[in-house]
Every structure is written in C-alpha cells, then in structure tokens.
Scaffold this active site. Structure first.
Site, mmCIF file in Angstrom:
data_model
loop_
_atom_site.group_PDB
_atom_site.id
_atom_site.type_symbol
_atom_site.label_atom_id
_atom_site.label_comp_id
_atom_site.label_asym_id
_atom_site.label_seq_id
_atom_site.Cartn_x
_atom_site.Cartn_y
_atom_site.Cartn_z
ATOM 1 N N HIS A 81 -116.708 -27.228 31.233
ATOM 2 C CA HIS A 81 -117.004 -28.593 30.799
ATOM 3 C C HIS A 81 -118.527 -28.819 30.804
ATOM 4 C CE1 HIS A 81 -115.603 -33.086 31.332
ATOM 5 N NE2 HIS A 81 -115.942 -32.825 30.091
ATOM 6 N N HIS A 105 -110.082 -23.306 38.737
ATOM 7 C CA HIS A 105 -110.337 -24.751 38.707
ATOM 8 C C HIS A 105 -111.837 -25.036 38.565
ATOM 9 C CE1 HIS A 105 -109.626 -29.004 40.116
ATOM 10 N NE2 HIS A 105 -110.901 -28.869 40.434
ATOM 11 N N GLU A 106 -112.601 -24.455 39.461
ATOM 12 C CA GLU A 106 -114.046 -24.722 39.427
ATOM 13 C C GLU A 106 -114.666 -24.166 38.154
ATOM 14 O OE1 GLU A 106 -115.098 -26.874 41.337
ATOM 15 O OE2 GLU A 106 -113.486 -26.846 42.813
HETATM 16 ZN ZN LIG Z 1 -112.236 -30.462 40.590
#
Ligand SMILES: [Zn+2]
Length: 695
Positions: A494, A487-488
């Site tokens: 991004h 997730h991180e």
């Molecule tokens: Zn997050």
C-alpha cells in the site's frame, strides 16, 4: 499494525533558504544518498534535537510565507504549500520515531520524552494559527468554484477538517485549554508506552531445572538458553513476555504452574501499583480525550474519532461488533468444551483456565488434524516466506524486489530491497527488520522513512520480532508469524505502489478502518495451496511442502477461530466502551473493564486480547479504532472473494485492486474506491464463512 509519524508535518524547500550552518547534521538537507535513503552511518544521537528545532523554525517560516502571501488564497499557495511545509521535520521525525520503536536506547527514550511536548506545542501552534486557518477556510469556502480534481478536493477537505477538529474555530480560552490537553496527552502516551516496555523487560522467567522444560521443543529451549546466557546466567533458560517467547511457552510447556506464571505476568502488565502502573495513566488519558471531544462538539471521544472514518458513527461500529459477537462467543464456548474434554482424559481433575488455552489447543490441533507447529515450521524458513510474499506480489502486480547491499542501516539484521515495477521503473525502497532486540517494542508494523508524493517515491519498512536464527537453525516461522509477515508486507505494498500527488493523501494515509484492507487481504495468499507450493520448502532438504500437510493447514483454518475472534472482539468492544464514556466521575478502569466484559458474557478462560493497562493500540493511533481489524476483515474477505471467483492471480482482478485501492491512497472516499474495485458494497458473509461461523 501500522504506525504513523508526524502526520501534521509536511515538505518543501522553495520557501526556505538554508543559509545557516548545515555541516554535520544530515537532517538539515535532503539526504545525499542513493535513492535518498537515511544515512544511518552518519546519523548520531546529537543530530536529532537540533534537527527538530531547526525543522520547527523552518516550518514556522514556511507558514509565515503562506500567511503573508499577497495573492488571494488558492489551493496551490495555501493547501499544497501547507502539505509541503516541513521538509526537515519530515526527515528527522520519520527516522527518530522509527528508531524509538525499533531500536531505542535510554538516551533516545529520554529525548522522545523531552521532545514530545515541544512537538505537540508546535503542532498546536500551526492548527491554532488563526491567520493560517483564515486562508484555508477561504479556499474551502470557494471549493466548488475551483475546479479541483477529486484528490485535490479530498486533500482540501482533509486539511480543513484537521484544523476544525484541532480547535481552529474555538475561542482563545478554549484553544488554550486544548493546548494543555494535547500536551498532557502526548506526555501521558509516552509514559504509558514506556511503562509497558519496562514491564516487559522487568519480567524474566529463569528456569534452572531441566524437568521444567518438559514439552518445550528443542529449538525453543536453545533460544531460551542463549537468552539466559546473554543475561549472564549460563546453563539456565530465560523466557520473557515477548510473543516469540511467551506464546510458544504457553503452547508447549507441560509445567502448568509456570504457564500460569507467565500468563498472569502478561495480563497484569501496568497493573502492579508501582512506578510502571498504567491504571491512572489510562484513566487520565480517557478523561482528557472526553473533555477534548466535548469541547469540539461531540458527545464522546468515540464519535469524535469515528467522524473521520469509513464507519462514521459508534452505532455503525457497535452494530457490526455485536453481530459478529453473536457468532463468535458460542463458537468459543464450544471450543472450551472440547479443550476440557482433553483435560479430562488426563484425569487430573483440572478445570480449563486461561493459561491452559494455548496448551490444550495445541494438543487438540494435533488430535484433530494431526498437525503440530513443529511439523509445519521447517517449511517456513523466514527467508522462504519473505520470498513467497515477494513472489505473490510479483505474480499479482508484476513488481520485483532486489536486495541492496550498499544501503546504510541501523542494525546488521536490517535488510534493504529496491522495488521495481513491471516496466522497470523504480517504485521505492523497502526495509525489513525482522528480529527482536532490546530496544524494539513488541508486535509488528509497517512505517515510512519517506512518503510518496508526485515523483518522489517512498521509503517503506516492516518491523517484527520473529524468532532469531540460533546456530545452524534458521528462523522458522509459525503459521501465525507467516500471516504476520504477509500482513505487514500488504501494508508495505500500500505504501510502495501508491501514486498520489500529495503527501497528505498518499499511501497508507487513509482512514483507519480502511488501512487494514491491503494488509489483511494479503494474508489470504499465504496459505493458499498453490502459493504454499511456491515458497514453503523444507529448510534442510529443499523438499516442497507435501500435499498432505497443505490439506491439514487448509482444514484447520477455522480451528480455534472462536477464541481468536472472541479475544479480538472483546478488545475492540472494550476500546469502544472506554471511548463511549460520557462521564468520568469515579471512573475505575478495571471495574469498568469487568463490568463491560460481564455484560458481554465473556468467559473467564478468555481475556480481551489487550487489557486497558497495556492496550498500546488505543493509546497510540487506534483509540476507538481497534474495531478496524474486524471492519477491515469484512472488507478483506469480501475483496478476496473476487480472487476466489476469478482466480488467485487473475490479472484483471489484481489490476482493479491495484489501480483502485493500492495506488489510490486517500485520494477518494474509501467506499467509492472499494465499489470501483468490487462493483458492490462489502458483505459480511465471506468473513463469517472463513472463520467457520456459518456454512
Ligand atoms: Zn496492520
């Protein structure tokens, strides 16, 4: 989760001549290091405050230059100049706020409390500067005739609205009040966070009898023994409220009374009517936010916030949350029935309570899928999982990450990687800081040391608190932690792949209910069979995870999703309700929470994932925004369907996602970006299906 530092403050050297003494303070000039990384080996406590003050001075001079420019206001001489107006504050703010979260000390905490009102006042001085706003407004009014690019229009719109939303168009008296409110809010926010930190540190569960460890895995007892030793109590075991301690304890400890003790301590943080109590603090925060929203023409703080999101209104948010709730609660209730059945088998006549949920869920998981965390963990050595995340990114986007050994860090646990694109060009530098330490707050997040703009590449970090290696045992992750790492890293991608022109639009500076799309979609790869075979190898033997175990992992994906979704939704709805309040007279936060949860029909065996006295997200950047996780979950499941349809590493789909989402930052409306990637608006069904709520 994602962390934002001083968003209002931006970068340029052109307008400012650095004639004053710069010796010794590394923040005063561009960092003279390879890749422009922060020189942690030179940065000292005494550098921060002068750098903040100097940074304020510098930005004031830059803004004065914008205002006094004799030329007509243009996009370049006003909007871009503003975007680039705070090089020093950008540098010091990024390092300082990353340190206060990941590596704080009493002195840093004290300084953050001292600087909060100063920085807040400085921010207000900018957005309430009538002459500056006049120029921004002038550019905004003639925007249609300026032939701006989509990204430029977006930045202009963003800056203009930021000023409007900060009160630039209010009269002087109201502006004065707004300043007071902002100042109070920033101090209250720090108090709230520090109270939680104090509460976390204050609770220590020392166990001195071996029989009280019954059920706990060896690795976990070893870690607890080390903790106790470090706390000066050799021969005992120490358990804390950190996720990496509390959750395994709740999952495995046979001693029900101790489970109750640690659970109760956790959900009552900030609720002891002492100096760390947060009830009044959160109520004051809510009241001030409401006053601010109403001053700016909104009926509630929720609608003030949502005006700048993909969702746009409280109605849109609540419609989604209530729709999902209707599927989630019945599933959670059915799960409770199953857990009670297991308890009944034990024949103790006990009734399922909140502190039993993890424990019996683990038993049920074992019974149903014959799968325990102990079975999977040897395959999830931290370094292997991290390399797995890197490999997935390589297969999707062609990027590579090479370890850098000569970059200064603030702690020996921190590792640094050079990120390169498929053609060998440098994309950025990536820091990982994965282990807990005193002075690091709980949870996991992504942040920046430098944001991308034009040719300047970003410096990105991931911070988490995974179990530290003990002796010969490396850090072995739970499935949950595996997903957290992916997730991180999705947020990091991004931040790293972004290709924007301006700081204000680049990377993760997107609307909040869009920011979790890149992170949440990245979790999907972590448990795909094909991907597990790439990285999940036994830490001792190197054996690839067996198919039988993969089958179990895949089969149990929808397991306990009723509970997970319900506690998440309960927190999201609580956050919305708290910020939809239109009248604060006689407000009692715990009574409010109870009434809101009763109305929902939440069962007592489940608490909202966060309660108001320790709901850090909503005091930080996620006020009326915790729903974003659900909103983005609709997006990520729908987006991942594209890969399900075309292939896990389909290059065309990966390329579409990279070009339209990961590279685009906030340079265009998120729904447009999404549709450019997917060809249609997102649908809710893939999410309900993946959570086992529809067939
Ligand atoms: Zn997050």
């Amino acid at each position: 989760m994602i962390k934002k530092t001083l968003t209002i403050l931006a970068v340029s050297c052109m307008l400012y001549s650095c004639a004053t003494k710069t010796e010794g303070n590394p923040f005063f000039t561009e960092f003279k290091t390879e890749y422009g990384v922060p020189p942690f080996d030179q940065i000292k406590l005494e550098h921060y405050e002068p750098a903040f003050l100097k940074g304020i001075e510098e930005q004031n001079a830059n803004i004065k230059a914008i205002i006094e420019n004799k030329e007509e206001p243009t996009f370049e001489n006003t909007i871009v100049a503003y975007d680039e107006s705070s090089p020093i504050l950008g540098r010091v703010g990024a390092v300082f706020f990353n340190m206060t979260d990941a590596n704080t000390t009493d002195s840093l905490t004290a300084l953050s409390i001292k600087m909060a009102p100063v920085l807040s006042e400085h921010g207000d001085n900018i957005v309430l500067n009538a002459d500056l706003f006049k120029r921004i407004d002038a550019v905004y009014q003639k925007r249609e005739s300026l032939q701006l690019t989509t990204e430029q229009k977006r930045l202009l719109d963003k800056v203009y609205k930021e000023f409007i939303r900060s009160g630039a168009a209010l009269d002087a008296q109201k502006q004065g009040r707004l300043r007071e409110i902002n100042k109070e809010l920033s101090t209250l926010g720090l108090t709230f966070g520090n109270n939680i930190l104090n509460e976390n540190n204050a609770f220590q569960l020392f166990v001195d009898k071996k029989e009280d460890l019954a059920g706990l895995p060896d690795w976990f007892c070893q870690a607890a023994a080390e903790e106790a030793k470090a706390a000066g109590k050799s021969g005992q075991w120490l358990f804390t409220l950190q996720n990496s301690s509390r959750l395994p304890f709740l999952q495995y400890a046979d001693n029900r009374a101790l489970r109750e003790k640690i659970y109760t301590a956790y959900i009552n943080r900030g609720n002891h009517n002492d100096k760390n109590d947060n009830k009044k603090v959160i109520s004051q925060i809510l009241a001030l936010r409401l006053e601010k929203a109403q001053m700016l023409g909104f009926d509630s703080y929720a609608n003030f916030v949502l005006d700048q999101t993909m969702a746009k209104t409280d109605v849109a948010v609540m419609t989604l949350l209530n729709k999902v709730w209707a599927y989630a609660l019945p599933k959670a209730k059915a799960e409770a029935v199953e857990l009670q059945k297991i308890m009944n088998k034990a024949g103790k006549g006990e009734k399922l309570a909140a502190w039993d949920w993890w424990y019996y869920t683990e038993k049920l998981r074992k019974e149903k899928y014959n799968l325990s965390e102990e079975e999977t963990k040897p395959y999830f050595k931290l370094e292997n999982v991290r390399d797995g995340a890197f490999m997935v990114a390589h297969n999707l986007y062609g990027i590579t990450l090479e370890k850098l050994t000569n970059v200064p860090t603030y702690d020996p646990d921190v590792e640094v990687f050079n990120v390169k694109d498929a053609d060998g060009s440098q994309l950025g530098v990536f820091y990982v800081d994965y282990f807990p330490r005193a002075g690091k707050r709980g949870g996991a997040w992504m942040s920046n040391y430098r944001e991308q703009r034009g040719d300047i590449r970003p410096l990105v970090c991931n911070v988490a608190s995974f179990t530290k290696p003990v002796g010969d045992t490396p850090s072995l992750l739970t499935l949950d932690e595996v997903e957290t790492l992916f997730h991180e890293f999705g947020h990091a991608l991004h931040g790293l792949l972004t290709k924007c022109q301006y700081k204000g639009t680049s990377g993760t500076n997107v609307v909040r209910d869009f920011v979790e799309l890149p992170s949440q979609i990245n979790e999907h790869w972590s448990t795909e069979p094909e991907v597990l075979k790439m990285y999940a190898k036994h830490y001792k033997t190197g054996e690839v995870i067996p198919d039988s175990l993969i089958a179990k992992i895949v089969k149990q994906k929808t397991f306990n999703q009723g509970f997970v979704t319900t506690e998440l939704l309960a927190a999201a709805i609580l956050d919305m309700n708290l910020h939809m309040v239109k009248e604060m007279n006689g407000f009692d936060v715990l009574a409010f929470e109870k009434s809101a949860m009763d109305q929902l029909g939440l069962i007592p065996e489940i608490a909202p994932r966060y309660r108001p006295t320790y709901f850090n997200h909503i005091v930080g950047g996620y006020a009326a925004g915790y729903y974003s996780y659900v909103w983005a979950n609709v997006l990520d499941n729908d987006a991942f369907e594209a890969f399900n349809e075309k292939g896990l590493f389909d290059q065309q789909t990966a390329n579409l996602f990279r070009r339209n989402v990961l590279e685009k930052g906030d340079s265009e409306d998120p729904m447009v970006l999404y549709k450019n990637f997917r060809g249609a608006e997102p649908q809710m069904e893939p999410m309900l299906k993946n959570r086992g709520m529809i067939e």
